[in-house]
Design a protein around this motif. Structure first.
Motif, PDB file in Angstrom:
ATOM      1  N   THR A  67      59.923  -0.199  55.115  1.00 43.81           N
ATOM      2  CA  THR A  67      61.161   0.503  54.779  1.00 43.81           C
ATOM      3  C   THR A  67      60.849   1.914  54.292  1.00 43.81           C
ATOM      4  OG1 THR A  67      62.221  -1.581  54.173  1.00 43.81           O
ATOM      5  CG2 THR A  67      63.248   0.428  53.344  1.00 43.81           C
ATOM      6  N   ALA A 122      68.096  -1.154  50.951  1.00 41.11           N
ATOM      7  CA  ALA A 122      67.436  -0.085  50.197  1.00 41.11           C
ATOM      8  C   ALA A 122      68.442   0.976  49.761  1.00 41.11           C
ATOM      9  CB  ALA A 122      66.336   0.545  51.035  1.00 41.11           C
ATOM     10  N   ASN A 131      60.016   3.523  58.448  1.00 39.83           N
ATOM     11  CA  ASN A 131      61.387   3.924  58.762  1.00 39.83           C
ATOM     12  C   ASN A 131      61.633   5.430  58.723  1.00 39.83           C
ATOM     13  OD1 ASN A 131      61.807   1.223  59.010  1.00 39.83           O
ATOM     14  ND2 ASN A 131      63.442   1.067  57.498  1.00 39.83           N
ATOM     15  N   GLY A 157      65.781  -2.806  56.937  1.00 42.56           N
ATOM     16  CA  GLY A 157      65.666  -2.738  55.483  1.00 42.56           C
ATOM     17  C   GLY A 157      66.444  -1.599  54.865  1.00 42.56           C
ATOM     18  N   ASN A 158      66.953  -0.685  55.684  1.00 44.83           N
ATOM     19  CA  ASN A 158      67.641   0.495  55.157  1.00 44.83           C
ATOM     20  C   ASN A 158      68.943   0.162  54.437  1.00 44.83           C
ATOM     21  OD1 ASN A 158      65.624   2.118  56.129  1.00 44.83           O
ATOM     22  ND2 ASN A 158      66.806   3.000  57.809  1.00 44.83           N
ATOM     23  N   ALA A 176      61.076  -5.257  48.929  1.00 48.78           N
ATOM     24  CA  ALA A 176      61.137  -4.958  50.361  1.00 48.78           C
ATOM     25  C   ALA A 176      59.772  -5.026  51.029  1.00 48.78           C
ATOM     26  CB  ALA A 176      61.722  -3.562  50.568  1.00 48.78           C
TER      27      ALA A 176
END
Length: 320
Positions: A94, A74, A98, A70-71, A90
């Motif tokens: 995330t 994002a 993360n 998801g980075n 999301a």
């Protein structure tokens, strides 16, 4: 004019500009970045934002940008103009998982680089075992794990299924062999096939197999029983009081987005979730709709970030 009066005047103009923007917002299509491949999150985001689009009379266009848990998506939103025309829809991990998993590799600050709009729904994980495993309750599974080495499948290192089971094993004081997969689908298939003994997974991925007699459900990870399987107790009810592992979706905007826009979107998402068809979709997905303000949503994410950071540190979870 004194410095104080100048600053006061600037602040007043900024508030007026934000209010004016909110009154005309949105005046063009809004891009909604979903940082995963098409799947449950994508389907949910489209359903919610379609309702918001109908109300606000502008398209809210879903744009899938998967990668790095998801980075990737994002980061794109974090670097976008804070004008309300680029949003992020999301999985909460995330922002809650993360930061501890990626540590120095995080391309954004989960707190400083975003304005939290909403945590629209939460969801739990369901513990299940292959019918060949001689355990009908959580207590029996723990006792069996102390007698011989069992295994558990997950959707991958650092995934919700992994985090939930790791947290449970630590709480129960037992160990099992971790078998990570690239996604939930194949992990469930292999537990059904008997290649792996157990799993924690989203209920929609497990319950059809439970109802078909191919898996045995033992417990729900959250604080409340599932409406889809009310006969299945929570882990907390099963001898581990206080245990809870809950996940969510999160809607975010770049930091600096006018508060009026953040509040407007928050209210429109809450309104969308209250419609009968979305209530039914949430029931079928085993989601719990939330009606939290942006401030309450941000506080929820902070609490979960602390919780999962502690779990990751204590259980030595890595991405390797």
């Amino acid at each position: 004019m004194s410095v104080y009066r100048k600053l006061t005047a600037i602040a007043a103009l900024s508030l007026l500009a934000g209010a004016a923007m909110a009154q005309t917002y949105p005046s063009k299509p809004v891009r909604v970045v979903v940082p995963t491949v098409p799947g449950p999150l994508d389907v949910f985001a489209r359903a919610v934002m379609e309702k918001v689009a109908d109300r606000l009379k502008q398209p809210f266009i879903i744009d899938n940008k998967p990668g790095a848990g998801g980075n990737v998506g994002a980061e794109m939103v974090a670097r976008a103009q804070p004008d309300g025309y680029t949003l992020l829809f999301a999985i909460d991990t995330t922002f809650t998982v993360n930061p501890a998993l990626y540590k120095k590799k995080m391309p954004f600050d989960p707190e400083k680089d975003f304005a939290t709009i909403s945590v629209p729904v939460t969801y739990d994980q369901l513990m299940a075992v292959n019918p060949g495993v001689k355990a009908n309750t959580v207590a029996e599974l723990v006792a069996l794990a102390k007698q011989r080495k069992l295994s558990y499948a997950t959707g991958g290192n650092g995934s919700p299924s992994h985090l939930t089971m790791a947290s449970f094993l630590s709480t129960a004081g037992i160990d099992m062999t971790h078998i990570p997969y690239k996604g939930t689908g194949q992990s469930v298939i292999d537990v059904v096939g008997g290649q792996v003994d157990s799993i924690f997974a989203v209920s929609t991925g497990v319950l059809p197999q439970v109802k078909g007699g191919k898996l045995r459900a033992l417990a729900v990870s959250g604080t409340q029983r599932s409406a889809m399987a009310p006969e299945v107790p929570t882990v907390s009810e099963s001898g581990f009081p206080g245990f809870s592992a809950t996940f969510a979706y999160a809607v975010m905007a770049p930091a600096g987005t006018p508060n009026e826009i953040v509040q407007l979107l928050n209210q429109e998402i809450i309104r969308a979730l209250a419609t009968p068809d979305l209530q039914e979709k949430n029931r079928m997905s085993d989601y719990t709709a939330m009606a939290m303000t942006p401030q309450q949503s941000a506080a929820w994410l902070r609490e979960m970030r602390k919780k999962w950071s502690d779990v990751i540190t204590h259980t030595h979870i890595t991405l390797d």
